[in-house]
Design a protein around this motif. Structure first.
Motif, PDB file in Angstrom:
ATOM      1  N   VAL A  70       1.125  -1.157  -0.189  1.00  0.00           N
ATOM      2  CA  VAL A  70       0.295  -0.649   0.196  1.00  0.00           C
ATOM      3  C   VAL A  70       1.048   1.528   0.469  1.00  0.00           C
ATOM      4  N   THR A  71       1.767   0.915   0.752  1.00  0.00           N
ATOM      5  CA  THR A  71       2.653   2.223   0.878  1.00  0.00           C
ATOM      6  C   THR A  71       2.628   2.559  -0.382  1.00  0.00           C
ATOM      7  N   LEU A  72       3.681   2.106  -1.143  1.00  0.00           N
ATOM      8  CA  LEU A  72       4.034   1.641  -2.683  1.00  0.00           C
ATOM      9  C   LEU A  72       2.533   1.961  -3.874  1.00  0.00           C
ATOM     10  N   GLY A  73       1.697   2.069  -3.497  1.00  0.00           N
ATOM     11  CA  GLY A  73       0.836   2.503  -4.178  1.00  0.00           C
ATOM     12  C   GLY A  73      -0.314   1.303  -4.960  1.00  0.00           C
ATOM     13  N   CYS A  74      -0.234  -0.088  -5.035  1.00  0.00           N
ATOM     14  CA  CYS A  74      -1.034  -0.965  -4.863  1.00  0.00           C
ATOM     15  C   CYS A  74      -2.348  -0.727  -3.923  1.00  0.00           C
ATOM     16  N   MET A  75      -2.730  -1.699  -4.493  1.00  0.00           N
ATOM     17  CA  MET A  75      -4.574  -2.031  -3.954  1.00  0.00           C
ATOM     18  C   MET A  75      -4.030  -2.789  -3.149  1.00  0.00           C
ATOM     19  N   PRO A  76      -5.155  -2.593  -1.820  1.00  0.00           N
ATOM     20  CA  PRO A  76      -5.006  -4.291  -1.011  1.00  0.00           C
ATOM     21  C   PRO A  76      -6.145  -4.821  -1.463  1.00  0.00           C
ATOM     22  N   VAL A  77      -5.970  -6.631  -0.966  1.00  0.00           N
ATOM     23  CA  VAL A  77      -7.225  -7.263  -1.486  1.00  0.00           C
ATOM     24  C   VAL A  77      -6.980  -8.052  -0.429  1.00  0.00           C
ATOM     25  N   VAL A  78      -7.475  -8.222   0.454  1.00  0.00           N
ATOM     26  CA  VAL A  78      -7.323  -8.436   2.211  1.00  0.00           C
ATOM     27  C   VAL A  78      -8.595  -9.236   2.416  1.00  0.00           C
ATOM     28  N   PRO A  79      -8.170 -10.539   3.667  1.00  0.00           N
ATOM     29  CA  PRO A  79      -9.218 -11.070   3.946  1.00  0.00           C
ATOM     30  C   PRO A  79     -10.229 -10.308   5.266  1.00  0.00           C
ATOM     31  N   ASN A  80     -11.228 -10.531   5.153  1.00  0.00           N
ATOM     32  CA  ASN A  80     -12.237  -9.652   6.872  1.00  0.00           C
ATOM     33  C   ASN A  80     -12.008 -10.395   7.599  1.00  0.00           C
ATOM     34  N   ARG A  81     -10.167  -9.931   8.279  1.00  0.00           N
ATOM     35  CA  ARG A  81     -10.267 -10.523   9.511  1.00  0.00           C
ATOM     36  C   ARG A  81      -9.379  -9.817  10.093  1.00  0.00           C
ATOM     37  N   LEU A  82      -8.486 -10.620  10.943  1.00  0.00           N
ATOM     38  CA  LEU A  82      -7.428 -10.087  11.925  1.00  0.00           C
ATOM     39  C   LEU A  82      -7.081  -8.506  11.558  1.00  0.00           C
ATOM     40  N   SER A  83      -5.718  -7.933  11.724  1.00  0.00           N
ATOM     41  CA  SER A  83      -5.845  -6.751  11.955  1.00  0.00           C
ATOM     42  C   SER A  83      -6.019  -6.466  10.841  1.00  0.00           C
ATOM     43  N   TYR A  84      -6.547  -6.821   9.600  1.00  0.00           N
ATOM     44  CA  TYR A  84      -7.229  -5.890   8.462  1.00  0.00           C
ATOM     45  C   TYR A  84      -8.002  -4.971   8.660  1.00  0.00           C
ATOM     46  N   GLN A  85      -9.010  -5.630   9.213  1.00  0.00           N
ATOM     47  CA  GLN A  85     -10.199  -4.744  10.028  1.00  0.00           C
ATOM     48  C   GLN A  85     -10.349  -3.533  10.456  1.00  0.00           C
ATOM     49  N   GLU A  86      -8.752  -3.402  10.890  1.00  0.00           N
ATOM     50  CA  GLU A  86      -8.359  -2.041  12.115  1.00  0.00           C
ATOM     51  C   GLU A  86      -7.479  -1.794  11.163  1.00  0.00           C
ATOM     52  N   PHE A  87      -7.367  -1.694   9.666  1.00  0.00           N
ATOM     53  CA  PHE A  87      -6.304  -1.127   9.080  1.00  0.00           C
ATOM     54  C   PHE A  87      -6.795  -0.892   7.943  1.00  0.00           C
ATOM     55  N   PHE A  88      -8.020  -1.247   6.812  1.00  0.00           N
ATOM     56  CA  PHE A  88      -8.804  -1.408   6.079  1.00  0.00           C
ATOM     57  C   PHE A  88     -10.196  -1.167   5.727  1.00  0.00           C
ATOM     58  N   PRO A  89     -10.419  -0.215   4.970  1.00  0.00           N
ATOM     59  CA  PRO A  89     -12.166  -0.139   4.845  1.00  0.00           C
ATOM     60  C   PRO A  89     -12.300  -1.407   4.692  1.00  0.00           C
ATOM     61  N   LYS A  90     -13.593  -1.186   4.368  1.00  0.00           N
ATOM     62  CA  LYS A  90     -14.032  -2.625   4.050  1.00  0.00           C
ATOM     63  C   LYS A  90     -14.464  -3.002   2.294  1.00  0.00           C
ATOM     64  N   VAL A  91     -14.217  -2.167   1.650  1.00  0.00           N
ATOM     65  CA  VAL A  91     -14.174  -1.932   0.350  1.00  0.00           C
ATOM     66  C   VAL A  91     -12.889  -2.876  -0.424  1.00  0.00           C
ATOM     67  N   PHE A  92     -11.592  -2.991   0.834  1.00  0.00           N
ATOM     68  CA  PHE A  92     -10.618  -3.909   0.844  1.00  0.00           C
ATOM     69  C   PHE A  92     -10.418  -5.138   0.648  1.00  0.00           C
ATOM     70  N   ARG A  93     -11.905  -5.156   1.806  1.00  0.00           N
ATOM     71  CA  ARG A  93     -11.880  -6.744   2.070  1.00  0.00           C
ATOM     72  C   ARG A  93     -13.048  -7.621   1.600  1.00  0.00           C
ATOM     73  N   TYR A  94     -12.471  -8.753   2.055  1.00  0.00           N
ATOM     74  CA  TYR A  94     -13.622  -9.950   0.884  1.00  0.00           C
ATOM     75  C   TYR A  94     -13.566 -10.653   1.835  1.00  0.00           C
ATOM     76  N   ASP A  95     -14.804 -11.162   1.647  1.00  0.00           N
ATOM     77  CA  ASP A  95     -15.145 -12.817   2.467  1.00  0.00           C
ATOM     78  C   ASP A  95     -14.980 -14.006   2.154  1.00  0.00           C
ATOM     79  N   ASN A  96     -14.930 -13.578   0.453  1.00  0.00           N
ATOM     80  CA  ASN A  96     -14.489 -15.312   0.721  1.00  0.00           C
ATOM     81  C   ASN A  96     -14.212 -14.783  -1.214  1.00  0.00           C
ATOM     82  N   ILE A  97     -13.465 -15.962  -1.524  1.00  0.00           N
ATOM     83  CA  ILE A  97     -12.907 -15.961  -2.870  1.00  0.00           C
ATOM     84  C   ILE A  97     -12.979 -16.006  -3.805  1.00  0.00           C
ATOM     85  N   PHE A  98     -14.819 -15.620  -3.919  1.00  0.00           N
ATOM     86  CA  PHE A  98     -15.246 -15.128  -5.305  1.00  0.00           C
ATOM     87  C   PHE A  98     -15.165 -13.432  -4.942  1.00  0.00           C
ATOM     88  N   GLU A  99     -15.306 -12.996  -3.359  1.00  0.00           N
ATOM     89  CA  GLU A  99     -15.341 -11.469  -3.847  1.00  0.00           C
ATOM     90  C   GLU A  99     -13.751 -10.964  -3.960  1.00  0.00           C
TER      91      GLU A  99
END
Length: 201
Positions: free
Chosen positions: A161-190
């Motif tokens: 993210v620091t280098l300009g990549c868009m994050p695609v991360v699971p909707n769990r763990l510390s990712y819920q704290e650092f990234f808005p929902k638009v970057f989090r997925y609940d399953n592989i299809f999302e």
């Protein structure tokens, strides 16, 4: 030495919290890792952790009596030194920065690669990169992906993210704290849909 000279000195540290997380491979090093970390908790006046999630993990798993010493600070990281590798022109690369270990679920990345053949899927652990080359790769890529089962901070995604990549991360763990929902997925299809969205826009 401070006691000999009648000085008041505070001692602090940074906890990775890995041995307290059930899915982290560091737990396989028990019992000695846990014994060392318990000693640190007893000795230090303050302990910095990377996320509220990491703090909760520590409190839930057995260091609750030291909770007043735990402080959520993030992990020291020189953003400005890393940012200089970011490029305006981007390749259609999706980067997996995690270890090739079960806790990071690299097979989900492989599934996405099979289903999105129009993009380049790269596991950095397979390339034997220097740190500079690793930053250059992230700095010209479009997406950084994680499927981790364990993440108290997530350096690889933070670097991406620091280098300009868009994050695609699971909707769990510390990712819920650092990234808005638009970057989090609940399953592989999302996850697949998010990668397509960020590649095309």
């Amino acid at each position: 030495m401070a006691m000999f000279h009648n000085l008041t000195v505070k001692v602090g540290g940074i906890s990775h919290a890995g041995s307290w997380t059930e899915t982290d491979f560091v737990r396989e090093l028990e019992p000695w890792v846990r014994d060392i970390e318990i000693g640190w908790f007893k000795m230090y006046d303050f302990i910095c952790v990377g996320s509220t999630f990491a703090k909760s993990e520590l409190i839930d798993k057995g260091v609750a009596k030291y909770f007043r010493r735990l402080h959520v600070t993030g992990i020291p990281y020189d953003y400005n030194a890393v940012r200089r590798f970011a490029k305006k022109k981007r390749k259609d690369d999706v980067i997996f920065t995690g270890r090739l270990h079960d806790e990071k679920k690299p097979w989900e990345f492989d599934i996405l690669k099979e289903n999105l053949p129009q993009y380049n899927f790269i596991k950095t652990q397979e390339l034997n990169l220097s740190k500079i080359d690793y930053y250059k790769l992230l700095g010209e890529s479009k997406v950084v992906f994680s499927s981790a089962l364990q993440e108290n901070y997530g350096f690889g995604v933070i670097e991406g993210v620091t280098l300009g990549c868009m994050p695609v991360v699971p909707n769990r763990l510390s990712y819920q704290e650092f990234f808005p929902k638009v970057f989090r997925y609940d399953n592989i299809f999302e996850a697949k849909d998010l990668i397509k969205l960020y590649m095309e826009n």
